[in-house]
Design an enzyme around this catalytic site. Structure first.
Site, mmCIF file in Angstrom:
data_model
loop_
_atom_site.group_PDB
_atom_site.id
_atom_site.type_symbol
_atom_site.label_atom_id
_atom_site.label_comp_id
_atom_site.label_asym_id
_atom_site.label_seq_id
_atom_site.Cartn_x
_atom_site.Cartn_y
_atom_site.Cartn_z
ATOM 1 N N ASN A 153 10.047 61.735 28.577
ATOM 2 C CA ASN A 153 8.941 61.471 29.517
ATOM 3 C C ASN A 153 7.674 60.967 28.829
ATOM 4 O O ASN A 153 6.964 60.128 29.372
ATOM 5 C CB ASN A 153 8.665 62.702 30.380
ATOM 6 C CG ASN A 153 8.178 63.876 29.573
ATOM 7 O OD1 ASN A 153 8.661 64.119 28.469
ATOM 8 N ND2 ASN A 153 7.225 64.600 30.091
ATOM 9 N N GLU A 251 9.407 74.244 24.145
ATOM 10 C CA GLU A 251 8.513 73.818 25.242
ATOM 11 C C GLU A 251 9.416 73.313 26.353
ATOM 12 O O GLU A 251 10.024 72.255 26.226
ATOM 13 C CB GLU A 251 7.582 72.697 24.755
ATOM 14 C CG GLU A 251 6.718 73.050 23.573
ATOM 15 C CD GLU A 251 5.712 74.153 23.884
ATOM 16 O OE1 GLU A 251 5.384 74.344 25.064
ATOM 17 O OE2 GLU A 251 5.274 74.822 22.930
ATOM 18 N N CYS A 285 5.570 67.314 32.193
ATOM 19 C CA CYS A 285 5.852 68.747 32.367
ATOM 20 C C CYS A 285 4.650 69.480 32.959
ATOM 21 O O CYS A 285 4.797 70.551 33.541
ATOM 22 C CB CYS A 285 6.240 69.358 31.031
ATOM 23 S SG CYS A 285 5.036 69.012 29.747
ATOM 24 N N GLU A 464 2.480 75.204 20.577
ATOM 25 C CA GLU A 464 2.194 74.080 19.697
ATOM 26 C C GLU A 464 0.680 73.896 19.654
ATOM 27 O O GLU A 464 -0.066 74.634 20.288
ATOM 28 C CB GLU A 464 2.876 72.818 20.231
ATOM 29 C CG GLU A 464 4.383 72.932 20.252
ATOM 30 C CD GLU A 464 5.074 71.634 20.645
ATOM 31 O OE1 GLU A 464 4.874 71.178 21.778
ATOM 32 O OE2 GLU A 464 5.798 71.079 19.797
HETATM 33 P P1 NDP Z 1 16.618 67.554 27.966
HETATM 34 O O1 NDP Z 1 16.562 69.010 27.753
HETATM 35 O O2 NDP Z 1 17.790 66.983 28.687
HETATM 36 O O3 NDP Z 1 16.558 66.774 26.584
HETATM 37 C C1 NDP Z 1 15.521 66.935 25.636
HETATM 38 C C2 NDP Z 1 16.036 66.492 24.285
HETATM 39 O O4 NDP Z 1 17.057 67.388 23.853
HETATM 40 C C3 NDP Z 1 16.668 65.105 24.273
HETATM 41 O O5 NDP Z 1 16.422 64.484 23.026
HETATM 42 C C4 NDP Z 1 18.135 65.437 24.429
HETATM 43 O O6 NDP Z 1 18.971 64.400 24.026
HETATM 44 C C5 NDP Z 1 18.239 66.670 23.551
HETATM 45 N N1 NDP Z 1 19.373 67.552 23.797
HETATM 46 C C6 NDP Z 1 20.143 67.667 24.906
HETATM 47 N N2 NDP Z 1 21.115 68.609 24.709
HETATM 48 C C7 NDP Z 1 20.937 69.091 23.461
HETATM 49 C C8 NDP Z 1 21.589 70.102 22.676
HETATM 50 N N3 NDP Z 1 22.644 70.784 23.141
HETATM 51 N N4 NDP Z 1 21.125 70.353 21.439
HETATM 52 C C9 NDP Z 1 20.059 69.697 20.955
HETATM 53 N N5 NDP Z 1 19.410 68.722 21.643
HETATM 54 C C10 NDP Z 1 19.830 68.436 22.882
HETATM 55 O O7 NDP Z 1 15.263 67.152 28.678
HETATM 56 P P2 NDP Z 1 14.856 65.736 29.241
HETATM 57 O O8 NDP Z 1 14.939 64.717 28.142
HETATM 58 O O9 NDP Z 1 15.584 65.489 30.515
HETATM 59 O O10 NDP Z 1 13.288 65.968 29.522
HETATM 60 C C11 NDP Z 1 12.791 66.477 30.690
HETATM 61 C C12 NDP Z 1 12.505 67.964 30.536
HETATM 62 O O11 NDP Z 1 11.579 68.175 29.489
HETATM 63 C C13 NDP Z 1 11.856 68.562 31.768
HETATM 64 O O12 NDP Z 1 12.478 69.787 32.055
HETATM 65 C C14 NDP Z 1 10.430 68.788 31.338
HETATM 66 O O13 NDP Z 1 9.776 69.836 32.019
HETATM 67 C C15 NDP Z 1 10.590 69.101 29.910
HETATM 68 N N6 NDP Z 1 9.333 68.887 29.207
HETATM 69 C C16 NDP Z 1 8.618 69.980 28.783
HETATM 70 C C17 NDP Z 1 7.393 69.824 28.161
HETATM 71 C C18 NDP Z 1 6.617 70.990 27.665
HETATM 72 O O14 NDP Z 1 5.703 70.778 26.871
HETATM 73 N N7 NDP Z 1 6.912 72.204 28.064
HETATM 74 C C19 NDP Z 1 6.811 68.477 27.981
HETATM 75 C C20 NDP Z 1 7.659 67.418 28.454
HETATM 76 C C21 NDP Z 1 8.864 67.622 29.054
HETATM 77 P P3 NDP Z 1 19.542 63.373 25.155
HETATM 78 O O15 NDP Z 1 18.386 62.646 25.691
HETATM 79 O O16 NDP Z 1 20.474 62.523 24.447
HETATM 80 O O17 NDP Z 1 20.209 64.253 26.184
#
Ligand code: NDP
Length: 484
Positions: A153, A251, A285, A464
């Site tokens: 995002n 996060e 988020c 963070e």
């Molecule tokens: P995901 O959890 O699907 O993915 C985040 C990252 O983790 C991606 O690089 C993904 O790779 C990777 N990933 C997925 N599965 C695994 C695994 N088993 N082991 C290690 N890495 C893995 O989230 P999204 O990319 O869909 O992002 C949206 C989410 O992020 C929302 O829930 C949002 O709220 C949250 N978010 C939270 C923030 C915060 O500060 N709290 C800030 C921004 C977003 P791949 O893309 O290849 O699946």
């Protein structure tokens, strides 16, 4: 610093394809077309990256902070000099308006490097004096090889938010950006090479989360994982890394409430509420997705929010007049649409939006949705409980302060909350009771990089930002010396 059709991993200072030679398609959300390829990395690539990071660690961890400062500042300068290329790449990959990439994403990526470069040259540790007996001092030493995994995002913004403090504190990093938005991480690898970052200090492995990401999380040499993403993925990471006793910063998702009292400054509130609802298509988020309004103001608020939402221009992310670009992927668009159908089944009324935008020409197959405002839903329904992460908000009236707090706290999440009132006592009282890691009063997304950033409940573990990040990426060791 131009994007290439074939993205490469950055391992041991070199740009290389995945060991398997396999690639994945990279889509442009604005057009819905494949426009580049990224390495489909696996545990072989992660192993190479970890090996390189381990080799680089002894020298990097002992380098004087001034050296790390200079290199991180140089990386920031190179990003700044190539601002437009980075911003265009971010918009092409994510579908967000170019204006946002130019004003938020890329400036913040530079700022992350500058902030932690300067922070490390001023970072100190504590000492505790036992009068007449002994002195304790705390060493803060880098952890070793650490893993940084970020979502799609705010691609470069969140990637560098982890990488910069990890590097500044003397760790070597194996990092993975989201497979959906890899291009600016690739440009970052070029910037690191140009800046003279020693080989192996930062390694960027592209690919799928459950393959490359999982390989980073389960690698025994990786001492800590800094992760931003969904709560379900966070749970999986805990299940793998917890029993290995890794340090974790998670996060995760949110379902953030906005509480609006009738005494607020209406004009300022409505502008910021529109932003907190639909910035980046609601794919931040910190976006407020549940809006609670004190009853005397409810109708005026609803009418104004709906009017302004209908006025937002959805379309070509490269156009200067666009407010909302494309959603990040077809799969995500369909997920958001499924929540709109669910909201109706659950008894909600969609007051505006929620339909696809018919585009022309090359944008015909892009992922465009009109932002939606929904009313009439109870707290307990799935629409109000689950993270949608799209341009969708629900609005609900409330009668008392206690009710507003109970509604705001009534989900498993606790990332941020926004509060609008002119009554300073009430602001402090309510802020204290909100279950959230971040509370904004009469504003939204005002960010000071020194402050702790993170969530409570299912929104995450750890913080963070500022000293919190420097502490996370270092191990404190107490040395106690008794007087002779
Ligand atoms: P995901 O959890 O699907 O993915 C985040 C990252 O983790 C991606 O690089 C993904 O790779 C990777 N990933 C997925 N599965 C695994 C695994 N088993 N082991 C290690 N890495 C893995 O989230 P999204 O990319 O869909 O992002 C949206 C989410 O992020 C929302 O829930 C949002 O709220 C949250 N978010 C939270 C923030 C915060 O500060 N709290 C800030 C921004 C977003 P791949 O893309 O290849 O699946």
């Amino acid at each position: 610093m131009t994007p290439d059709k074939y993205i490469k991993n950055y391992i041991d200072g070199a740009l290389v394809p995945a060991a398997s030679g396999a690639y994945l398609d990279n889509y442009c959300p604005a057009t819905g077309k494949v426009y580049s390829q990224l390495p489909d990395s696996d545990e072989q690539d992660v192993q190479r990256a970890v090996d390189a990071a381990e080799r680089a660690f002894p020298e990097w961890s002992k380098a004087e902070p001034g050296k790390r400062f200079r290199i991180l500042m140089r990386i920031a300068d190179i990003i700044e000099q190539n601002m437009e290329e980075f911003a265009r790449a971010e918009t092409t990959d994510s579908g967000k308006p170019l204006a946002m990439s130019m004003s938020v994403d890329i400036p913040r990526a530079q700022a992350n490097f500058r902030f932690f470069a300067t922070a490390i040259v001023q970072f100190g540790s504590e000492s505790h004096h036992m009068a007449g007996e002994a002195v304790n001092y705390t060493l803060r030493q880098p952890l070793g090889v650490v893993g940084c995994i970020s979502p799609w995002n705010l691609p470069l913004y969140l990637f560098t938010w982890k990488i910069a403090p990890a590097l500044a504190t003397g760790n070597c990093v194996v990092a993975k950006p989201s497979e959906l938005t890899p291009m600016t991480a690739y440009l970052l690898s070029k910037a690191c090479i140009e800046a003279g970052l020693p080989s192996g200090v930062l390694n960027i492995v592209h690919g799928l989360g459950n393959k490359a990401g999982q390989a980073i999380v389960e690698h025994p040499v990786v001492k800590a994982i800094s992760f931003t993403g969904g709560t379900a993925t966070g749970k999986k990471i805990v299940a793998t890394a917890g029993p290995m006793f890794k340090k974790l910063s998670l996060e995760l998702g949110g379902k953030n409430p906005n509480i609006i009292f009738a005494d607020c400054n209406f004009d300022a509130m409505i502008v910021d509420t529109l932003r907190s609802s639909f910035s980046n298509n609601g794919q931040i988020c910190l976006c407020g997705s549940r809006i609670y309004v004190e009853r005397p103001l409810y109708e005026k608020f609803r009418d104004e929010l709906v009017k302004r939402t209908q006025f937002l221009k959805v379309g070509d992310p490269f156009s200067a007049v666009t407010d909302l670009g494309a959603l990040v992927s077809l799969q995500h668009l369909e997920k958001v649409e499924s929540y709109l159908s669910l909201a109706e089944v659950e008894g909600g009324s969609i007051l505006c939006g929620g339909t696809r935008v018919e585009m022309k020409g090359e944008y015909e197959t892009g992922y465009y949705l009109r932002p939606a405002v929904i009313e009439g839903l109870p707290l307990e329904c799935r629409t109000n409980q689950e993270e949608i992460f799209g341009p969708v908000v629900t609005i609900t009236p409330f009668d008392t302060e206690e009710e507003a707090i109970a509604l705001a706290n009534g989900t498993v999440y606790g990332l941020s909350a926004t509060l609008w009132t002119q009554d300073i006592s009430r602001a402090n009282r309510v802020a204290e009771q909100l279950q959230a890691g971040i509370v904004w009063v009469n504003c939204w997304m005002v960010r000071d990089l020194r402050t702790p950033f993170g969530g409570v409940k299912n929104s995450g573990i750890g913080r963070e930002g500022g000293n919190e990040a420097l502490r996370f990426f270092t191990e404190p060791k107490n040395v106690c010396m008794k007087y002779g």
